[in-house]
Design a protein around this motif. Structure first.
Motif, PDB file in Angstrom:
ATOM      1  N   LEU A  67       4.415  12.756 -18.539  1.00  0.00           N
ATOM      2  CA  LEU A  67       3.940  11.382 -18.434  1.00  0.00           C
ATOM      3  C   LEU A  67       3.669  10.769 -19.798  1.00  0.00           C
ATOM      4  O   LEU A  67       2.939  11.317 -20.609  1.00  0.00           O
ATOM      5  CB  LEU A  67       2.654  11.339 -17.596  1.00  0.00           C
ATOM      6  N   ASP A  68       4.298   9.638 -20.049  1.00  0.00           N
ATOM      7  CA  ASP A  68       3.929   8.812 -21.194  1.00  0.00           C
ATOM      8  C   ASP A  68       3.685   7.409 -20.643  1.00  0.00           C
ATOM      9  O   ASP A  68       4.022   7.109 -19.502  1.00  0.00           O
ATOM     10  CB  ASP A  68       5.007   8.828 -22.288  1.00  0.00           C
ATOM     11  N   SER A  69       3.088   6.542 -21.436  1.00  0.00           N
ATOM     12  CA  SER A  69       2.681   5.238 -20.910  1.00  0.00           C
ATOM     13  C   SER A  69       3.865   4.408 -20.432  1.00  0.00           C
ATOM     14  O   SER A  69       3.760   3.689 -19.442  1.00  0.00           O
ATOM     15  CB  SER A  69       1.860   4.466 -21.940  1.00  0.00           C
ATOM     16  N   SER A  70       4.992   4.516 -21.098  1.00  0.00           N
ATOM     17  CA  SER A  70       6.167   3.740 -20.698  1.00  0.00           C
ATOM     18  C   SER A  70       6.702   4.208 -19.349  1.00  0.00           C
ATOM     19  O   SER A  70       6.982   3.400 -18.462  1.00  0.00           O
ATOM     20  CB  SER A  70       7.257   3.861 -21.767  1.00  0.00           C
ATOM     21  N   SER A  71       6.836   5.522 -19.183  1.00  0.00           N
ATOM     22  CA  SER A  71       7.343   6.023 -17.901  1.00  0.00           C
ATOM     23  C   SER A  71       6.323   5.785 -16.783  1.00  0.00           C
ATOM     24  O   SER A  71       6.703   5.539 -15.642  1.00  0.00           O
ATOM     25  CB  SER A  71       7.716   7.504 -17.995  1.00  0.00           C
ATOM     26  N   ALA A  72       5.052   5.833 -17.119  1.00  0.00           N
ATOM     27  CA  ALA A  72       4.014   5.568 -16.112  1.00  0.00           C
ATOM     28  C   ALA A  72       4.102   4.129 -15.623  1.00  0.00           C
ATOM     29  O   ALA A  72       4.050   3.865 -14.411  1.00  0.00           O
ATOM     30  CB  ALA A  72       2.634   5.850 -16.681  1.00  0.00           C
ATOM     31  N   ASP A  73       4.273   3.188 -16.525  1.00  0.00           N
ATOM     32  CA  ASP A  73       4.390   1.783 -16.128  1.00  0.00           C
ATOM     33  C   ASP A  73       5.640   1.535 -15.291  1.00  0.00           C
ATOM     34  O   ASP A  73       5.615   0.744 -14.346  1.00  0.00           O
ATOM     35  CB  ASP A  73       4.388   0.880 -17.349  1.00  0.00           C
ATOM     36  N   ASN A  74       6.730   2.219 -15.613  1.00  0.00           N
ATOM     37  CA  ASN A  74       7.970   2.070 -14.845  1.00  0.00           C
ATOM     38  C   ASN A  74       7.816   2.537 -13.401  1.00  0.00           C
ATOM     39  O   ASN A  74       8.508   2.033 -12.517  1.00  0.00           O
ATOM     40  CB  ASN A  74       9.122   2.830 -15.510  1.00  0.00           C
ATOM     41  N   ILE A 100       0.846  -1.206   0.000  1.00  0.00           N
ATOM     42  CA  ILE A 100       0.000   0.000   0.000  1.00  0.00           C
ATOM     43  C   ILE A 100       0.881   1.257   0.000  1.00  0.00           C
ATOM     44  O   ILE A 100       0.613   2.219  -0.724  1.00  0.00           O
ATOM     45  CB  ILE A 100      -0.969   0.007   1.205  1.00  0.00           C
ATOM     46  N   ASP A 101       1.940   1.242   0.816  1.00  0.00           N
ATOM     47  CA  ASP A 101       2.862   2.390   0.840  1.00  0.00           C
ATOM     48  C   ASP A 101       3.507   2.587  -0.535  1.00  0.00           C
ATOM     49  O   ASP A 101       3.604   3.717  -1.030  1.00  0.00           O
ATOM     50  CB  ASP A 101       3.949   2.183   1.901  1.00  0.00           C
ATOM     51  N   ALA A 102       3.945   1.501  -1.156  1.00  0.00           N
ATOM     52  CA  ALA A 102       4.626   1.592  -2.456  1.00  0.00           C
ATOM     53  C   ALA A 102       3.675   2.066  -3.558  1.00  0.00           C
ATOM     54  O   ALA A 102       4.049   2.919  -4.381  1.00  0.00           O
ATOM     55  CB  ALA A 102       5.232   0.237  -2.824  1.00  0.00           C
ATOM     56  N   ILE A 103       2.458   1.538  -3.580  1.00  0.00           N
ATOM     57  CA  ILE A 103       1.524   1.924  -4.640  1.00  0.00           C
ATOM     58  C   ILE A 103       1.062   3.375  -4.447  1.00  0.00           C
ATOM     59  O   ILE A 103       0.876   4.114  -5.411  1.00  0.00           O
ATOM     60  CB  ILE A 103       0.319   0.939  -4.745  1.00  0.00           C
ATOM     61  N   THR A 104       0.930   3.801  -3.201  1.00  0.00           N
ATOM     62  CA  THR A 104       0.561   5.199  -2.929  1.00  0.00           C
ATOM     63  C   THR A 104       1.660   6.132  -3.444  1.00  0.00           C
ATOM     64  O   THR A 104       1.371   7.158  -4.079  1.00  0.00           O
ATOM     65  CB  THR A 104       0.325   5.415  -1.421  1.00  0.00           C
ATOM     66  N   PHE A 105       2.899   5.767  -3.189  1.00  0.00           N
ATOM     67  CA  PHE A 105       4.039   6.546  -3.674  1.00  0.00           C
ATOM     68  C   PHE A 105       4.039   6.598  -5.202  1.00  0.00           C
ATOM     69  O   PHE A 105       4.248   7.658  -5.809  1.00  0.00           O
ATOM     70  CB  PHE A 105       5.345   5.930  -3.139  1.00  0.00           C
ATOM     71  N   SER A 106       3.767   5.461  -5.830  1.00  0.00           N
ATOM     72  CA  SER A 106       3.743   5.393  -7.295  1.00  0.00           C
ATOM     73  C   SER A 106       2.647   6.272  -7.884  1.00  0.00           C
ATOM     74  O   SER A 106       2.873   6.993  -8.870  1.00  0.00           O
ATOM     75  CB  SER A 106       3.549   3.944  -7.757  1.00  0.00           C
ATOM     76  N   VAL A 107       1.470   6.216  -7.292  1.00  0.00           N
ATOM     77  CA  VAL A 107       0.344   7.027  -7.787  1.00  0.00           C
ATOM     78  C   VAL A 107       0.651   8.514  -7.615  1.00  0.00           C
ATOM     79  O   VAL A 107       0.397   9.324  -8.523  1.00  0.00           O
ATOM     80  CB  VAL A 107      -0.977   6.644  -7.081  1.00  0.00           C
ATOM     81  N   ALA A 108       1.226   8.872  -6.473  1.00  0.00           N
ATOM     82  CA  ALA A 108       1.582  10.279  -6.241  1.00  0.00           C
ATOM     83  C   ALA A 108       2.620  10.750  -7.261  1.00  0.00           C
ATOM     84  O   ALA A 108       2.522  11.877  -7.783  1.00  0.00           O
ATOM     85  CB  ALA A 108       2.103  10.463  -4.818  1.00  0.00           C
ATOM     86  N   ASN A 109       3.589   9.898  -7.557  1.00  0.00           N
ATOM     87  CA  ASN A 109       4.589  10.260  -8.576  1.00  0.00           C
ATOM     88  C   ASN A 109       3.969  10.380  -9.955  1.00  0.00           C
ATOM     89  O   ASN A 109       4.307  11.286 -10.734  1.00  0.00           O
ATOM     90  CB  ASN A 109       5.724   9.232  -8.603  1.00  0.00           C
ATOM     91  N   GLU A 110       3.057   9.474 -10.279  1.00  0.00           N
ATOM     92  CA  GLU A 110       2.393   9.555 -11.581  1.00  0.00           C
ATOM     93  C   GLU A 110       1.589  10.841 -11.680  1.00  0.00           C
ATOM     94  O   GLU A 110       1.592  11.516 -12.723  1.00  0.00           O
ATOM     95  CB  GLU A 110       1.491   8.342 -11.821  1.00  0.00           C
ATOM     96  N   LYS A 111       0.916  11.202 -10.611  1.00  0.00           N
ATOM     97  CA  LYS A 111       0.128  12.434 -10.598  1.00  0.00           C
ATOM     98  C   LYS A 111       1.043  13.637 -10.851  1.00  0.00           C
ATOM     99  O   LYS A 111       0.725  14.512 -11.664  1.00  0.00           O
ATOM    100  CB  LYS A 111      -0.585  12.585  -9.253  1.00  0.00           C
ATOM    101  N   THR A 112       2.188  13.656 -10.164  1.00  0.00           N
ATOM    102  CA  THR A 112       3.138  14.758 -10.324  1.00  0.00           C
ATOM    103  C   THR A 112       3.655  14.838 -11.758  1.00  0.00           C
ATOM    104  O   THR A 112       3.716  15.928 -12.349  1.00  0.00           O
ATOM    105  CB  THR A 112       4.328  14.591  -9.349  1.00  0.00           C
ATOM    106  N   GLU A 113       4.031  13.690 -12.322  1.00  0.00           N
ATOM    107  CA  GLU A 113       4.519  13.679 -13.708  1.00  0.00           C
ATOM    108  C   GLU A 113       3.422  14.087 -14.696  1.00  0.00           C
ATOM    109  O   GLU A 113       3.691  14.748 -15.694  1.00  0.00           O
ATOM    110  CB  GLU A 113       5.085  12.304 -14.065  1.00  0.00           C
ATOM    111  N   ASN A 114       2.213  13.697 -14.408  1.00  0.00           N
ATOM    112  CA  ASN A 114       1.088  14.048 -15.281  1.00  0.00           C
ATOM    113  C   ASN A 114       0.855  15.558 -15.259  1.00  0.00           C
ATOM    114  O   ASN A 114       0.667  16.176 -16.313  1.00  0.00           O
ATOM    115  CB  ASN A 114      -0.171  13.298 -14.859  1.00  0.00           C
ATOM    116  N   VAL A 115       0.880  16.149 -14.077  1.00  0.00           N
ATOM    117  CA  VAL A 115       0.674  17.593 -13.954  1.00  0.00           C
ATOM    118  C   VAL A 115       1.800  18.352 -14.659  1.00  0.00           C
ATOM    119  O   VAL A 115       1.568  19.378 -15.304  1.00  0.00           O
ATOM    120  CB  VAL A 115       0.590  18.006 -12.450  1.00  0.00           C
ATOM    121  N   ALA A 116       3.030  17.824 -14.560  1.00  0.00           N
ATOM    122  CA  ALA A 116       4.177  18.472 -15.205  1.00  0.00           C
ATOM    123  C   ALA A 116       4.220  18.211 -16.710  1.00  0.00           C
ATOM    124  O   ALA A 116       5.076  18.761 -17.412  1.00  0.00           O
ATOM    125  CB  ALA A 116       5.474  17.984 -14.556  1.00  0.00           C
TER     126      ALA A 116
END
Length: 187
Positions: free
Chosen positions: A126-133, A107-123
């Protein structure tokens, strides 16, 4: 002999009660855990497809973490019956504890991942490859949860199927006791 028989029967009843209580409480914990045990990465993938928001996913993860904390509190209050040659409640307890601890890490790891994806998306980065990574660590952690859960299920099923052996031993002792009483009454 009848005094020994009463003690033996009472001891068996106590053991059965402890095992039933343990089994029921473990099953209750598992039922609660099953409600939150899912791969939350799907929610983030849905956000990429314009279904929901990252904040909604993070709220769901926060709620699941809170539910898990409550489950862990209930779990910590379980009394563990004694180990016997046919039953190992400690193995069941420890394997479920590992599942809960690993899920907490997930749960901690997936929360961190989602928060990072959100940040990259706002900036706009975000592309699908970097999102999956972003999810490689949380994916590994969820795979660990899944495999540990399998180990727990096997241990719990074995425990449940063998917990009644004490009753058959008592029945055999009752037969012996009866035979001894018959022999004593004859002599």
């Amino acid at each position: 002999y009848s005094e020994q028989w009463v003690k033996l029967k009472k001891n068996n009843d106590i053991i059965q009660s402890e095992n039933n209580d343990f089994s029921n409480k473990i099953q209750s914990i598992v039922s609660s855990f099953d409600k939150i045990n899912e791969n939350y990465k799907v929610l983030a993938v849905n956000v990429r497809a314009s279904h929901g928001s990252y904040d909604d996913v993070i709220t769901t993860l926060t709620q699941s973490k809170s539910n898990l904390d409550n489950i862990k509190i209930d779990f910590s209050n379980i009394s563990i019956p004694s180990k016997t040659s046919t039953r190992d409640p400690i193995l069941v307890y420890n394997s479920l504890k590992k599942v809960l601890d690993d899920f907490n890490t997930y749960i901690d790891a997936i929360t961190f991942s989602v928060a990072n994806e959100k940040t990259e998306n706002v900036a706009g980065e975000l592309d699908s490859s970097s999102a999956d990574n972003l999810y490689s660590d949380s994916d590994l952690k969820y795979n660990t949860v899944t495999s540990c859960y399998s180990v727990f299920v096997q241990a719990f099923n074995k425990y449940k199927s063998s917990k009644w052996n004490t009753s058959s031993k008592i029945k055999n002792l009752m037969r012996i006791f009866y035979l001894v009483m018959v022999i004593i009454s004859i002599t």
